[in-house]
Motif scaffolding. Structure first.
Motif, PDB file in Angstrom:
ATOM      1  N   TRP A 135       0.955  -1.152   0.124  1.00 63.51           N
ATOM      2  CA  TRP A 135      -0.056  -0.114   0.069  1.00 63.51           C
ATOM      3  C   TRP A 135       1.013   1.256  -0.029  1.00 63.51           C
ATOM      4  O   TRP A 135       1.543   1.518   0.999  1.00 63.51           O
ATOM      5  CB  TRP A 135      -0.975   0.015   1.146  1.00 63.51           C
ATOM      6  CG  TRP A 135      -1.796   1.229   1.287  1.00 63.51           C
ATOM      7  CD1 TRP A 135      -1.646   2.104   2.477  1.00 63.51           C
ATOM      8  CD2 TRP A 135      -2.652   1.589   0.426  1.00 63.51           C
ATOM      9  NE1 TRP A 135      -2.499   3.013   1.772  1.00 63.51           N
ATOM     10  CE2 TRP A 135      -3.563   2.802   1.110  1.00 63.51           C
ATOM     11  CE3 TRP A 135      -3.388   1.043  -0.374  1.00 63.51           C
ATOM     12  CZ2 TRP A 135      -4.404   3.493   0.459  1.00 63.51           C
ATOM     13  CZ3 TRP A 135      -4.533   1.714  -1.242  1.00 63.51           C
ATOM     14  CH2 TRP A 135      -5.021   2.981  -0.839  1.00 63.51           C
ATOM     15  N   ALA A 136       0.775   1.891  -1.180  1.00 66.04           N
ATOM     16  CA  ALA A 136       1.762   3.308  -1.235  1.00 66.04           C
ATOM     17  C   ALA A 136       0.863   4.485  -1.277  1.00 66.04           C
ATOM     18  O   ALA A 136       1.610   5.624  -2.099  1.00 66.04           O
ATOM     19  CB  ALA A 136       2.567   2.913  -2.247  1.00 66.04           C
ATOM     20  N   ALA A 137      -0.279   4.620  -1.223  1.00 66.23           N
ATOM     21  CA  ALA A 137      -0.970   5.714  -1.647  1.00 66.23           C
ATOM     22  C   ALA A 137      -1.006   6.853  -0.369  1.00 66.23           C
ATOM     23  O   ALA A 137      -1.469   7.913  -0.665  1.00 66.23           O
ATOM     24  CB  ALA A 137      -2.509   5.479  -1.746  1.00 66.23           C
ATOM     25  N   ASN A 138      -0.519   6.560   0.612  1.00 67.46           N
ATOM     26  CA  ASN A 138      -0.458   7.603   1.681  1.00 67.46           C
ATOM     27  C   ASN A 138       0.811   7.587   2.654  1.00 67.46           C
ATOM     28  O   ASN A 138       0.861   7.242   3.734  1.00 67.46           O
ATOM     29  CB  ASN A 138      -1.705   7.415   2.714  1.00 67.46           C
ATOM     30  CG  ASN A 138      -1.807   6.186   3.533  1.00 67.46           C
ATOM     31  OD1 ASN A 138      -1.310   5.128   2.815  1.00 67.46           O
ATOM     32  ND2 ASN A 138      -2.668   6.241   4.595  1.00 67.46           N
ATOM     33  N   GLY A 139       1.777   7.994   1.912  1.00 67.35           N
ATOM     34  CA  GLY A 139       2.966   7.913   2.751  1.00 67.35           C
ATOM     35  C   GLY A 139       3.989   6.757   2.488  1.00 67.35           C
ATOM     36  O   GLY A 139       4.263   6.332   1.419  1.00 67.35           O
ATOM     37  N   THR A 140       4.476   6.376   3.612  1.00 63.96           N
ATOM     38  CA  THR A 140       5.681   5.113   3.642  1.00 63.96           C
ATOM     39  C   THR A 140       4.789   4.170   3.008  1.00 63.96           C
ATOM     40  O   THR A 140       3.757   3.507   3.640  1.00 63.96           O
ATOM     41  CB  THR A 140       6.379   5.006   4.923  1.00 63.96           C
ATOM     42  OG1 THR A 140       6.798   6.276   5.288  1.00 63.96           O
ATOM     43  CG2 THR A 140       7.353   4.094   4.835  1.00 63.96           C
ATOM     44  N   PRO A 141       5.368   3.382   2.013  1.00 62.99           N
ATOM     45  CA  PRO A 141       4.901   2.094   1.534  1.00 62.99           C
ATOM     46  C   PRO A 141       4.771   1.162   2.638  1.00 62.99           C
ATOM     47  O   PRO A 141       5.692   1.180   3.407  1.00 62.99           O
ATOM     48  CB  PRO A 141       5.615   1.699   0.402  1.00 62.99           C
ATOM     49  CG  PRO A 141       6.170   3.250  -0.146  1.00 62.99           C
ATOM     50  CD  PRO A 141       6.450   3.902   1.165  1.00 62.99           C
ATOM     51  N   ALA A 142       3.922   0.184   2.494  1.00 62.69           N
ATOM     52  CA  ALA A 142       3.719  -0.725   3.865  1.00 62.69           C
ATOM     53  C   ALA A 142       3.048  -1.969   3.112  1.00 62.69           C
ATOM     54  O   ALA A 142       2.496  -2.005   2.225  1.00 62.69           O
ATOM     55  CB  ALA A 142       2.862  -0.024   4.906  1.00 62.69           C
ATOM     56  N   LEU A 143       3.490  -2.959   3.784  1.00 65.73           N
ATOM     57  CA  LEU A 143       2.856  -4.506   3.348  1.00 65.73           C
ATOM     58  C   LEU A 143       1.502  -4.508   3.903  1.00 65.73           C
ATOM     59  O   LEU A 143       1.273  -4.242   5.057  1.00 65.73           O
ATOM     60  CB  LEU A 143       3.728  -5.564   4.034  1.00 65.73           C
ATOM     61  CG  LEU A 143       3.453  -6.915   3.584  1.00 65.73           C
ATOM     62  CD1 LEU A 143       3.456  -7.435   2.248  1.00 65.73           C
ATOM     63  CD2 LEU A 143       3.910  -8.016   4.728  1.00 65.73           C
ATOM     64  N   ALA A 144       0.693  -4.908   3.023  1.00 64.92           N
ATOM     65  CA  ALA A 144      -0.693  -4.976   3.601  1.00 64.92           C
ATOM     66  C   ALA A 144      -1.529  -6.240   2.771  1.00 64.92           C
ATOM     67  O   ALA A 144      -1.023  -6.809   2.234  1.00 64.92           O
ATOM     68  CB  ALA A 144      -1.499  -3.520   3.140  1.00 64.92           C
ATOM     69  N   TYR A 145      -2.806  -6.151   3.412  1.00 70.57           N
ATOM     70  CA  TYR A 145      -3.747  -7.037   2.802  1.00 70.57           C
ATOM     71  C   TYR A 145      -4.725  -6.458   2.015  1.00 70.57           C
ATOM     72  O   TYR A 145      -5.216  -5.442   2.493  1.00 70.57           O
ATOM     73  CB  TYR A 145      -4.436  -8.102   4.064  1.00 70.57           C
ATOM     74  CG  TYR A 145      -3.370  -9.177   4.628  1.00 70.57           C
ATOM     75  CD1 TYR A 145      -3.024 -10.352   3.792  1.00 70.57           C
ATOM     76  CD2 TYR A 145      -3.096  -9.053   5.774  1.00 70.57           C
ATOM     77  CE1 TYR A 145      -2.206 -11.226   4.552  1.00 70.57           C
ATOM     78  CE2 TYR A 145      -2.192  -9.856   6.423  1.00 70.57           C
ATOM     79  CZ  TYR A 145      -1.866 -11.091   5.824  1.00 70.57           C
ATOM     80  OH  TYR A 145      -1.035 -12.194   6.498  1.00 70.57           O
ATOM     81  N   GLU A 146      -5.230  -6.927   0.947  1.00 66.76           N
ATOM     82  CA  GLU A 146      -6.402  -6.145   0.163  1.00 66.76           C
ATOM     83  C   GLU A 146      -7.357  -7.439   0.227  1.00 66.76           C
ATOM     84  O   GLU A 146      -7.405  -8.723  -0.210  1.00 66.76           O
ATOM     85  CB  GLU A 146      -6.229  -6.249  -1.141  1.00 66.76           C
ATOM     86  CG  GLU A 146      -7.569  -5.515  -1.981  1.00 66.76           C
ATOM     87  CD  GLU A 146      -7.014  -5.181  -3.243  1.00 66.76           C
ATOM     88  OE1 GLU A 146      -7.904  -4.370  -3.846  1.00 66.76           O
ATOM     89  OE2 GLU A 146      -6.315  -5.807  -4.031  1.00 66.76           O
TER      90      GLU A 146
END
Length: 683
Positions: A186-197
């Protein structure tokens, strides 16, 4: 929708971070810095150094074979492109779309991956000259994509459970997940992070299929974002009169298959809510009676509307089908029981229409077909997320081109207008569903932009963009068009002169296909449409100035003359300045020269700050002699992302010439950001 604590964003409201134009190669020729997170005067750079129109900026009509060849070429060179753009070793590009201009310039849209995982909010558009030189890139995020670990610390099941709970809280019936959560960046709000969709199915409260996408931080379990994948819109019913349809004959049977338009088919769901339905067919080539009681009538209207929309995009914008590949979508009518809506679904690549209240008003006429098919075009170009400000722009894009298709049709039974849903009595009093000249007349839509508009339902936050399009096309004030009376106001009380609908459509389409990204917000739309107008008509043109004035008319940015319009002079600093979290104040400077005497009593200070919590910020204007004027005090401004507004300062006691500074300090921990740009305008 539950209320949120003061230090958290409201549900459904995305964190809006400004995108950038990363300059690669001939930087002096780069287009506008398209914003995805600012809603005020943005840098107005264009590729026309002399301010003249570029005759080659019009998009050319590509055949499916030509488009496929360009995509193959881009795929073959994507590794080199990623290297040229300075992407990391773990990053890769995936080609999504290609637009070609008459002068040979290519606009190639890419998605990004990181270690094979999709990067959500990492999309970008690369502009390449005919010579092969890269001229610029519009990026949804300027943050470097780098994640320390790709191993989640929370289980996927936890993310799935959270997503189901959110969907149920939103009123989703039969909420379920038909596929396991997938790992993403997830890279849409600041520092990219590992995420689940996680994607939640079922039905929304009104019976519309549900496709709620929930993004969950894979390390903390925090919800990062959510948006709806089913894009809905309501339009007219069966008022097109007797029309010619594209059909196919097989033996002695005819069916609603339009061979001339990508084999677009129209199906009858017969009040069902799943599956494709049954293709309309019969022994003759006559469809419907004009009455809702005849099942074929809605099918004929939907089929006709789809054909008009196909022709509009092909003949006006040179786009051959929704994806530009010559392949038709399909339509489904008679969805559900008394379903008062219509929707686009990416999964089935189809438009679906209900029969309206009492099953007597099928939502199947010209502007609704244009609206729904445009959701498909948007999905396959900019991909504007259906949430927050980008969601409002997505919905407005469908209203804009649904309206454009209705005018294009020149159908005497349903003449072109700037009303949405004018023929169907949804409100019970004969009024339209939405108004483009003054959106607030529907009782819910917004006429102008304001800092909290991203938390409003997308059908109502679309208002400022619809209003902008009307102002750009027709201008402000009272007038009668095709027998309909309009009276369009402006946010600043100043007049706007329209440039005509045809030019306004071309500007919006070029911005959509070559400037917008998934997270573009209202400031991004302003900057993108200015870039498009500059390319098509020149930066000193009446069209370019009208775009500025029309946006100012809905409270997004300054007038073409600066400030309140008319003869203003502006000085701007577009260099980024990072704001330390809970740290020392930072300054951004502008040197004013060539003025005489003192500054005015109405000095306009346009501030564009990207920040995840504006309540932390204190913002001051520092005059050349050191006098500080507080524009925004710490603890004020609410809990929204980003500070995007224009302040008026009485600086009449200050000498105009000299170094002025914007001083910004973050006074609390946890939230970060930067000064994106700021501008002084002397009326």
């Amino acid at each position: 929708m539950s209320s949120s604590p003061s230090r958290r964003r409201t549900p459904h409201s995305p964190s809006r971070r400004a995108a950038a134009v990363a300059l690669v190669g001939v930087s002096a020729l780069i287009a506008a810095a398209v914003q995805s997170g600012a809603a005020t005067a943005a840098p107005e750079k264009t590729p026309q150094a002399a301010g003249k129109a570029n005759p080659g900026a019009e998009s050319v009509r590509l055949t499916p074979a030509q488009r496929a060849a360009l995509i193959r070429e881009a795929e073959a060179g994507k590794t080199a492109t990623a290297k040229e753009l300075g992407l990391g070793a773990k990053e890769a590009l995936v080609v999504r779309d290609v637009v070609k201009d008459a002068d040979g310039t290519l606009h190639t849209r890419y998605e990004r991956t990181y270690s094979g995982l999709p990067v959500l909010g990492g999309d970008l558009v690369v502009e390449t000259a005919k010579s092969g030189a890269t001229e610029g890139v519009i990026m949804a995020t300027r943050a470097a994509v780098q994640v320390a670990s790709l191993t989640p610390t929370i289980a996927a099941a936890k993310a799935e459970k959270q997503a189901l709970s959110l969907a149920q809280a939103d009123g989703t019936a039969k909420a379920d997940t038909n596929r396991a959560p997938r790992k993403v960046i997830w890279a849409a709000n600041g520092t990219p992070a590992l995420a689940y969709e996680t994607v939640v199915g079922g039905l929304q409260e009104d019976g519309t299929p549900n496709e709620l996408h929930v993004i969950t931080d894979a390390t903390t379990g925090q919800k990062l974002y959510e948006y709806q994948g089913i894009e809905t819109g309501t339009g007219n019913t069966m008022y097109s009169g007797q029309v010619t349809l594209g059909t196919t004959q097989s033996g002695s049977t005819y069916n609603l298959t339009d061979a001339a338009r990508g084999n677009h088919k129209t199906y009858n769901l017969n009040r069902g809510s799943s599956g494709t339905g049954r293709l309309f067919s019969g022994p003759d080539d006559v469809w419907g009676t004009g009455a809702a009681s005849n099942a074929e009538t809605a099918g004929a209207d939907a089929h006709y509307g789809a054909a008009l929309t196909w022709d509009y995009y092909k003949n006006v914008h040179g786009r051959n089908g929704i994806k530009g590949d010559g392949v038709g979508a399909y339509s489904r009518v008679h969805y559900g029981n008394a379903y008062v809506n219509a929707f686009w679904d990416d999964n089935c690549f189809c438009m679906t229409y209900g029969d309206g209240s009492g099953n007597t008003h099928p939502l199947t006429a010209i502007d609704v077909a244009g609206h729904e098919m445009t959701h498909g075009v948007t999905s396959n170009t900019a991909g504007l997320n259906y949430s927050g400000e980008s969601g409002g722009l997505n919905e407005a894009t469908s209203d804009i081109f649904g309206t454009a298709v209705e005018f294009y049709a020149q159908n005497s039974s349903d003449v072109g207008d700037y009303l949405i849903g004018e023929e169907i009595d949804i409100n019970g009093d004969g009024t339209p569903l939405r108004y483009m000249d003054k959106p607030s007349k529907d009782g819910a839509s917004k006429d102008s932009w304001y800092s909290g508009i991203g938390s409003v339902d997308v059908h109502y936050s679309s208002g400022p963009a619809n209003h902008f399009f009307y102002l750009l096309s027709e201008g402000s004030g009272a007038k009668v068009i095709n027998g309909v009376s309009y009276n369009s106001p402006t946010a600043d009380g100043l007049a706007v002169t329209g440039i005509g609908r045809d030019k306004a459509e071309k500007i919006w389409f070029r911005a959509l296909t070559t400037k917008f990204t998934r997270t573009t917000n209202y400031a991004g739309a302003r900057t993108g449409t200015l870039a498009a107008a500059g390319e098509l008509y020149g930066t000193t043109s009446a069209e370019y100035k009208a775009v500025q004035d029309a946006w100012a008319g809905v409270a997004v940015g300054a007038r073409s003359g600066g400030g309140g319009g008319g003869g203003g002079t502006s000085f701007e600093n577009t260099a980024d300045v990072s704001i330390p979290d809970n740290g020392a104040a930072v300054n951004s400077s502008i040197t004013v020269s060539g003025r005489t005497g003192n500054a005015p009593s109405n000095l306009a200070v346009a501030v564009d700050i990207v920040h995840t919590y504006i309540g932390d910020l204190r913002v001051q204007l520092i005059a050349p002699d050191g006098t500080a004027y507080t524009l925004k005090a710490y603890g004020t401004g609410g809990s929204t992302d980003n500070l995007n507004t224009t302040y008026t300062v009485n600086a009449s006691s200050e000498v105009a010439n000299g170094v002025w500074q914007l001083r910004v300090q973050d006074n609390a921990a946890q939230d970060t950001g930067y000064i994106n740009s700021w501008k002084l305008t002397f009326p």
